[in-house]
Design an enzyme around this catalytic site. Structure first.
Site, mmCIF file in Angstrom:
data_model
loop_
_atom_site.group_PDB
_atom_site.id
_atom_site.type_symbol
_atom_site.label_atom_id
_atom_site.label_comp_id
_atom_site.label_asym_id
_atom_site.label_seq_id
_atom_site.Cartn_x
_atom_site.Cartn_y
_atom_site.Cartn_z
ATOM 1 N N LYS A 37 4.735 -6.711 -12.848
ATOM 2 C CA LYS A 37 3.339 -6.462 -13.206
ATOM 3 C C LYS A 37 3.044 -7.139 -14.543
ATOM 4 O O LYS A 37 3.883 -7.107 -15.461
ATOM 5 C CB LYS A 37 3.112 -4.949 -13.308
ATOM 6 C CG LYS A 37 1.675 -4.529 -13.517
ATOM 7 C CD LYS A 37 1.542 -3.005 -13.525
ATOM 8 C CE LYS A 37 0.102 -2.546 -13.556
ATOM 9 N NZ LYS A 37 -0.034 -1.076 -13.458
ATOM 10 N N SER A 62 -3.346 0.549 -10.005
ATOM 11 C CA SER A 62 -3.591 -0.729 -10.637
ATOM 12 C C SER A 62 -2.488 -1.766 -10.388
ATOM 13 O O SER A 62 -2.711 -2.949 -10.637
ATOM 14 C CB SER A 62 -3.745 -0.527 -12.148
ATOM 15 O OG SER A 62 -2.537 -0.055 -12.707
ATOM 16 N N SER A 64 -0.686 4.558 -10.303
ATOM 17 C CA SER A 64 -0.754 3.110 -10.099
ATOM 18 C C SER A 64 0.445 2.474 -9.423
ATOM 19 O O SER A 64 0.406 1.286 -9.110
ATOM 20 C CB SER A 64 -0.990 2.409 -11.431
ATOM 21 O OG SER A 64 -2.354 2.457 -11.723
HETATM 22 N N1 GLN Z 1 -6.295 4.902 -11.032
HETATM 23 C C1 GLN Z 1 -5.971 5.554 -12.243
HETATM 24 C C2 GLN Z 1 -6.846 5.027 -13.347
HETATM 25 O O1 GLN Z 1 -7.712 4.287 -13.070
HETATM 26 C C3 GLN Z 1 -4.523 5.408 -12.562
HETATM 27 C C4 GLN Z 1 -4.186 4.084 -13.124
HETATM 28 C C5 GLN Z 1 -2.747 3.965 -13.487
HETATM 29 O O2 GLN Z 1 -1.903 4.745 -13.046
HETATM 30 N N2 GLN Z 1 -2.465 3.000 -14.338
HETATM 31 O O3 GLN Z 1 -6.678 5.323 -14.480
#
Ligand code: GLN
Length: 489
Positions: A78, A153, A177
């Site tokens: 990532k 994400s 994410s």
């Molecule tokens: N979808 C969640 C957010 O928008 C989690 C994102 C994540 O785990 N980085 O914050």
């Protein structure tokens, strides 16, 4: 169908000389070349770097040296994970062109295990999002259906593994994410216990929640990557000094007598009927494996979304203050004064979701509102954690869906941040509680979209979680199912 795509299979073959690291790397790069134009899982493909590295692994073997547990295994990272000499943008324009002078601890550990980094994956900007549509560089497409999101994400990492561009990848999980994109792409994704994996070199979003973890095509492969990256690091003050244990050995362990909790709150309104059916079918198989199923209550689940979006935005507003155009990345300077430069840089560098979160976070931390929002959210977080403390005394693991729906269409929720936030309902509680949680594929929907079973366990008990995941995987009649493009060269 390209042969030997699993982490352990590749490593064993490279160690024995049946496959070279270079061949494994070329295969991954060919798959990327064939399909990433469509999927856009990668922000940077490190072809030359990977080939050089693979040859070094092959030379090491030729010298008769013992190769590590990820010998010649291609891995995608990532783009929030810092890599020396390779761009690391966190999906943001503000870090466009940034090349870190150092490797994150996880990267050093992967390299020490003889893995081959093949590139950096696309992500929602600063890991804020659930669909990858917040990437400054354009969204990732789901390899199962390119009109749909792979989740977020860490959508690029998930899509890369689903499309077999790599047998494994690293993502980060702050509120889901890793697990949500794993669920939406039919891959295995693990969020370890908070503190299990060092975050030195991870571009921070919300520091009390962020954890790095693996994606892989199978449970054993994910377990192997996790054991390589786990363990104490003096450069991360939140990293835990606890033994990692034999995570791979836990795969295949008997589940006889193991107690599995099924929380009512996770099978409630808003859950897609086909997702429910698929997850319940997987849970029934656990019963057939000798597990005892028990209904459990996690009453504060309802407050997880509100709690998370106060705490995560508060922490983000503070973490993102460092992006000021002075130290790294973009600078927009119209020649007025320093404040104007800060403002112009941040305005041009951050996308709308990041700005929304900085504003929300700054608001909840501000003097007049701190008690009403931030302090209150911290208190509710404690209640959520206690829910799990109590339940995990009665049962060994808790099982649920990872996401309330299968992959949704690109564009479907972009104009409605609240609908997007609600998608995180099943993954946020484990993040707030700091416990390990993972998603493992179960039967797809009738239209062929992946579904993920979420398994949550006690802090530092990744082993039991993996034992459950691998037992289900072994019984899963749709095990190993991959999207059509995974088999096309
Ligand atoms: N979808 C969640 C957010 O928008 C989690 C994102 C994540 O785990 N980085 O914050």
């Amino acid at each position: 169908m390209p042969p030997s795509q699993d982490v352990t299979e590749i490593a064993v073959k490279v160690q024995s000389g049946e496959l070279t690291a270079e061949q494994a790397t070329e295969r991954a790069l060919a798959q990327i070349a064939a399909h990433d134009g469509e999927v856009h899982a990668f922000l940077h493909v490190a072809g030359d770097h990977a080939r050089e590295r693979a040859r070094a692994v092959d030379r090491k073997r030729a010298r008769g040296e013992k190769l590590g547990p990820l010998a010649g295994v291609p891995i995608a990272l990532k783009d929030a994970i810092c890599t020396r000499g390779l761009p690391s943008t966190a999906g943001s324009r503000i870090l466009q062109g940034y090349v870190p002078p150092y490797d994150a601890t996880v990267v050093t550990r992967l390299l020490d295990a003889d893995a081959v980094v093949i590139g950096k994956t696309n992500m929602d900007e600063f890991a804020m999002g659930s669909s990858n549509e917040n990437s400054a560089f354009g969204p990732v497409k789901n390899p199962w259906d390119v009109t749909r999101t792979p989740g977020g994400s860490s959508g690029g990492s998930a899509a890369a593994v689903a499309a077999r561009m790599a047998p494994c990848a690293l993502g980060s999980d702050t509120g889901g994410s890793i697990r949500q994109p794993a669920s939406l792409t039919g891959t295995v994704g693990i969020k370890p216990t908070y503190g299990r994996v060092p975050r030195y070199g991870l571009i921070a979003f919300a520091s009390s929640l962020d954890q790095i973890g693996p994606f892989a095509t199978d449970v054993r492969g994910a377990a192997r990557v996790l054991s390589v990256i786990s363990g104490h690091d003096p450069r991360d003050a939140t990293s835990l000094d606890a033994p990692v244990g034999d995570l791979e050995g836990a795969c295949g362990r008997s589940l006889r007598g193991l107690r599995v909790g099924i929380p009512d709150e996770y099978f409630a309104r808003g859950l897609d009927a086909e997702v429910e059916e698929s997850v319940r079918a997987a849970i029934r198989e656990l019963e057939a494996e000798g597990c005892v199923l028990r209904p459990v209550k996690l009453p504060h689940t309802l407050f997880a979304v509100a709690t998370y979006y106060v705490l995560a935005t508060a922490e983000a507003s503070s973490n993102l203050a460092r992006f000021d155009g002075v130290r790294y990345g973009l600078r927009v300077d119209e020649g007025k004064d320093l404040r104007a430069m800060y403002g112009a840089t941040r305005d041009a560098g951050f996308g709308p979701e990041v700005k929304r979160r900085i504003l929300l976070g700054t608001f909840v931390l501000s003097a007049g509102y701190y008690d009403a929002y931030y302090r209150k959210a911290q208190q509710v977080r404690t209640l959520l954690r206690r829910d799990f403390d109590e339940v995990l005394q009665e049962v060994d693991v808790v099982c649920s869906p990872a996401s309330p729906t299968p992959a949704f269409r690109l564009g479907e929720k972009v104009d409605d941040p609240l609908a997007m936030y609600l998608n995180d309902i099943y993954t946020l509680p484990a993040s707030l509680a700091g416990i390990p949680a993972m998603s493992v594929p179960c039967a797809p929907t009738r239209s062929g979209l992946p579904v993920g079973l979420q398994i949550m366990a006690r802090p530092l008990d990744e082993a039991t979680m993996l034992a459950v995941a691998s037992a289900w995987e072994a019984r899963n009649p749709t095990r190993g199912l991959a999207p059509a493009m995974a088999g096309r060269d």
